[in-house]
Design a protein around this motif. Sequence first.
Motif, PDB file in Angstrom:
ATOM      1  N   ALA A 103       4.855  -9.165   1.824  1.00  0.00           N
ATOM      2  CA  ALA A 103       4.869  -9.544   0.325  1.00  0.00           C
ATOM      3  C   ALA A 103       6.121  -9.132  -0.209  1.00  0.00           C
ATOM      4  O   ALA A 103       6.539  -8.065  -0.189  1.00  0.00           O
ATOM      5  CB  ALA A 103       3.649  -8.543  -0.220  1.00  0.00           C
ATOM      6  N   ILE A 157       4.458 -12.999  -6.947  1.00  0.00           N
ATOM      7  CA  ILE A 157       4.566 -12.179  -5.480  1.00  0.00           C
ATOM      8  C   ILE A 157       4.384 -13.351  -4.405  1.00  0.00           C
ATOM      9  O   ILE A 157       3.414 -13.902  -4.489  1.00  0.00           O
ATOM     10  CB  ILE A 157       3.751 -10.929  -5.344  1.00  0.00           C
ATOM     11  CG1 ILE A 157       4.062  -9.931  -6.533  1.00  0.00           C
ATOM     12  CG2 ILE A 157       3.554 -10.491  -4.005  1.00  0.00           C
ATOM     13  CD1 ILE A 157       2.943  -8.881  -6.611  1.00  0.00           C
ATOM     14  N   LEU A 207       3.606 -14.149  -0.672  1.00  0.00           N
ATOM     15  CA  LEU A 207       2.841 -13.664   0.409  1.00  0.00           C
ATOM     16  C   LEU A 207       3.088 -14.639   1.594  1.00  0.00           C
ATOM     17  O   LEU A 207       2.789 -15.707   1.693  1.00  0.00           O
ATOM     18  CB  LEU A 207       1.517 -13.475  -0.091  1.00  0.00           C
ATOM     19  CG  LEU A 207       0.998 -12.783  -1.139  1.00  0.00           C
ATOM     20  CD1 LEU A 207      -0.319 -12.615  -1.180  1.00  0.00           C
ATOM     21  CD2 LEU A 207       1.337 -11.358  -0.969  1.00  0.00           C
ATOM     22  N   ARG A 256      -7.278  -9.316  -3.624  1.00  0.00           N
ATOM     23  CA  ARG A 256      -6.166  -8.537  -4.112  1.00  0.00           C
ATOM     24  C   ARG A 256      -6.959  -7.317  -5.125  1.00  0.00           C
ATOM     25  O   ARG A 256      -7.756  -7.443  -5.512  1.00  0.00           O
ATOM     26  CB  ARG A 256      -5.240  -9.103  -5.172  1.00  0.00           C
ATOM     27  CG  ARG A 256      -3.991  -8.497  -5.794  1.00  0.00           C
ATOM     28  CD  ARG A 256      -3.302  -9.193  -6.968  1.00  0.00           C
ATOM     29  NE  ARG A 256      -4.337  -9.221  -8.176  1.00  0.00           N
ATOM     30  CZ  ARG A 256      -3.940 -10.076  -8.984  1.00  0.00           C
ATOM     31  NH1 ARG A 256      -2.874 -10.945  -9.235  1.00  0.00           N
ATOM     32  NH2 ARG A 256      -4.900 -10.085 -10.379  1.00  0.00           N
ATOM     33  N   ASP A 274       1.245 -15.398  -5.479  1.00  0.00           N
ATOM     34  CA  ASP A 274       0.319 -15.025  -6.454  1.00  0.00           C
ATOM     35  C   ASP A 274       1.273 -15.001  -7.897  1.00  0.00           C
ATOM     36  O   ASP A 274       1.943 -14.088  -8.082  1.00  0.00           O
ATOM     37  CB  ASP A 274      -0.063 -13.453  -6.257  1.00  0.00           C
ATOM     38  CG  ASP A 274      -1.030 -12.847  -7.111  1.00  0.00           C
ATOM     39  OD1 ASP A 274      -1.485 -13.507  -8.121  1.00  0.00           O
ATOM     40  OD2 ASP A 274      -1.049 -11.700  -7.178  1.00  0.00           O
ATOM     41  N   TYR A 311      -2.965  -6.260  -0.871  1.00  0.00           N
ATOM     42  CA  TYR A 311      -3.469  -7.681  -0.343  1.00  0.00           C
ATOM     43  C   TYR A 311      -3.955  -7.766   0.818  1.00  0.00           C
ATOM     44  O   TYR A 311      -3.652  -6.905   1.861  1.00  0.00           O
ATOM     45  CB  TYR A 311      -2.242  -8.726  -0.541  1.00  0.00           C
ATOM     46  CG  TYR A 311      -1.716  -9.021  -1.496  1.00  0.00           C
ATOM     47  CD1 TYR A 311      -2.060 -10.006  -2.563  1.00  0.00           C
ATOM     48  CD2 TYR A 311      -0.768  -8.252  -2.337  1.00  0.00           C
ATOM     49  CE1 TYR A 311      -1.670 -10.338  -3.760  1.00  0.00           C
ATOM     50  CE2 TYR A 311      -0.020  -8.350  -3.354  1.00  0.00           C
ATOM     51  CZ  TYR A 311      -0.447  -9.685  -4.270  1.00  0.00           C
ATOM     52  OH  TYR A 311       0.100  -9.672  -5.589  1.00  0.00           O
ATOM     53  N   THR A 347      -1.304  -5.829   3.371  1.00  0.00           N
ATOM     54  CA  THR A 347      -0.030  -5.366   2.966  1.00  0.00           C
ATOM     55  C   THR A 347      -0.174  -4.845   1.552  1.00  0.00           C
ATOM     56  O   THR A 347      -1.052  -5.218   0.744  1.00  0.00           O
ATOM     57  CB  THR A 347       1.213  -6.404   3.027  1.00  0.00           C
ATOM     58  OG1 THR A 347       2.476  -5.501   2.932  1.00  0.00           O
ATOM     59  CG2 THR A 347       1.191  -7.311   2.023  1.00  0.00           C
ATOM     60  N   SER A 378      11.612 -14.819   0.328  1.00  0.00           N
ATOM     61  CA  SER A 378      10.639 -15.085  -0.539  1.00  0.00           C
ATOM     62  C   SER A 378      10.974 -16.105  -1.553  1.00  0.00           C
ATOM     63  O   SER A 378       9.960 -16.776  -2.355  1.00  0.00           O
ATOM     64  CB  SER A 378      10.544 -13.899  -1.537  1.00  0.00           C
ATOM     65  OG  SER A 378      11.755 -13.850  -2.420  1.00  0.00           O
TER      66      SER A 378
END
Length: 693
Positions: A34, A41, A43, A59, A139, A150, A163, A277
């Motif tokens: 994450a 965010i 994932l 979540r 997210d 999560y 995570t 990310s």
Amino acid sequence: MEIAFKRILQLTGILLILWGTAFPLLAETGKMVASPAKDYIFLRWERAKEQTDSVDIYRKMAGNEKWIKINDKPVRKVQNRAAFLKSLGEDYFKDTAPEQLETKKNDLYDQFLNESTAIRFASFYYYPLAEALGIVYKDKHIKPKTEYHYEVRSTDGKIIASTSVFSSDIPQISPPAELKAESAKEMIVLKFPVTKQQGILGYNVYRNEKEQGEYKKINPLIIAYAESEEISDSSDSDTSKKKKKKQDNPGRGIVTYQDQVQEGQEFWYTVTSVHFSGLESEFSKKAKGIAISKDRPTPLFMIAAEQSNEGGVLIRWKPSEGGNVAYYDVYKAGLNEKTFIKINNTPIPKNADRFVDINISENDIGKSFWYKTKIMTKTGVESDYSIAMSVAIKPLNKPPAVTGVTAKLEEEFVKIIWQSPIHERIDRYEVFRSLTQNEGYVSIGHIEPNQNSFIDKDVKPGTTYHYRVHYRDDYGNLSKPSEVAAITTEDYRPPVAPVMVKATAQQNKVLVSWKPVVTSELASFNVYRKTNLQPKFEKVNAQPVAASNPIFSEVLDTDAEEVEYYVVAVSKKGKVSGPSLSSKTSIFPPPLPVVKNLQAYPSSVDLNITITWTNPKQNTIAGYKVFRRDIETGKTEVLNTEPVEADVFSFSDNTITAGKKYLYTVRTISRSGKLGNPSAEVQAYVSNQPQSE
């Protein structure tokens, strides 16, 4: 794109290294990462054997035991060839030859169906692939500074991966510190040193024809980099290569990218670092490159290398007449040394015909040195070495010293002044500085021979500096040191703003207190105030508040309901700090008084009624409003649109009708427009029978 994808197949081993370096959290969080971005965010999880075709993302926030499903539709692997190719987009195949397009699409889809190693690792570099595999989710409904947990669950509720992450932990990534663009035949080779950053997948290269303007990405896939490796990437299969190279410092290396362009083309480049990310760093420093041919210029024709009468070595040559020359470099070696080292710190202009080697000391007396030159063209091609010229160093006397050196303060700087010596061979003056009188002197600037002063701007407050002035002659010899001029700088910095400012309302006054940051230069404080009726801060202390008594109080003549203060510190030299943090407090102004002793005086002659009252004697009053009620109709109206001034205690009503009876009241009004309670009513009328004279 096709060639870059083949390169992914070749780098599987390197990518396995990246799995351990770029994704260190996987081992700790159950095959799931994450990563916070600016407003979402990211994932990513590893597909487990028990994962079904579709999964749901759950979540919960820290401290809340309730899990909430956050995906609107199931996260799943795409189900057919058309959906898979659509996820890649047309740009993915833009560099594929038309006759190879269908074969390429079929091969990729077969690898996708089998989830081959190449497809799995390529998904780390190409988000649509990861999304098509059903192993990523963004997210976007998050709050800042919040801890989230999560879980990835199969459709039957089994937990596949989990995570935790803190939403404010946005990764901080930086671009490569340097970028070089080297000219080569029909290509420009980019090289940039990189250091290991957690979570960095690789790098993107951007290009533009001009230094300013919009830069466009030119690498089809992210340029991978693994620790202790040097990787060359290219948009052309003939030049695509990978070569291993051990690094002296683990976690550091050189990334190389070859941009295939036509001979003579010139481009500007910049690079970015890419986080797994999806975040991308800002641009690196820019570099310019030109594609060239391999034709080398003719070396310079050397004339002489000779020692001056004062010790330096003068190297002379005939300037090149080539139009492509950019600059010259000079190289030096000892008599029995094989390696020549470049000795000029900056490029020597193409129209220059000489260079002075000033790095000759008394320790070099009796030694011999060789000197060579090279030409560098505008397209980055070096010539061969010129013929070497040698010179033997002999003992010589230094030129005489500069005299009359003084130093004085000018605002926040130091000015060094000296007397110009009578010496016709001065090339420039050099100013040296040290924090001690007898050693540690370092050159801080050069001055033209027709000047006799120098401004030292790089000084710190409250520091003693020692200065010496030398000059160099035409041969680069340094004169004997001058006498030392010493000076101590003043503390010109502004004071630090006070802290812990607090405003407290006490009956009809406000007390402001604070904690000063005490220094020897602190002299006093000034206090600034604003209210909800006066939104601009204004200084309120008539005299400076002494540094020894950090407190201020005032009686407020206002009907405001909230007041805010900040404080600034003032030094003995008049320097003012920035404002402190402000402090607010509520205040309660006294209620407006009720008008008393209301009297009415009718006049049939003037056909009016005059109302009078006594002075309420309160400073918060801005004026008065007069009201009249018609007894017959019961209607009440305000007689004055503008308030009667605060120091006037009467009002004449000239709008009456004879014979009608009226009731009058008066109300005070504040500066903010609030009305006080009405006075007692007084009745009055004017008879419709005229009075006899």
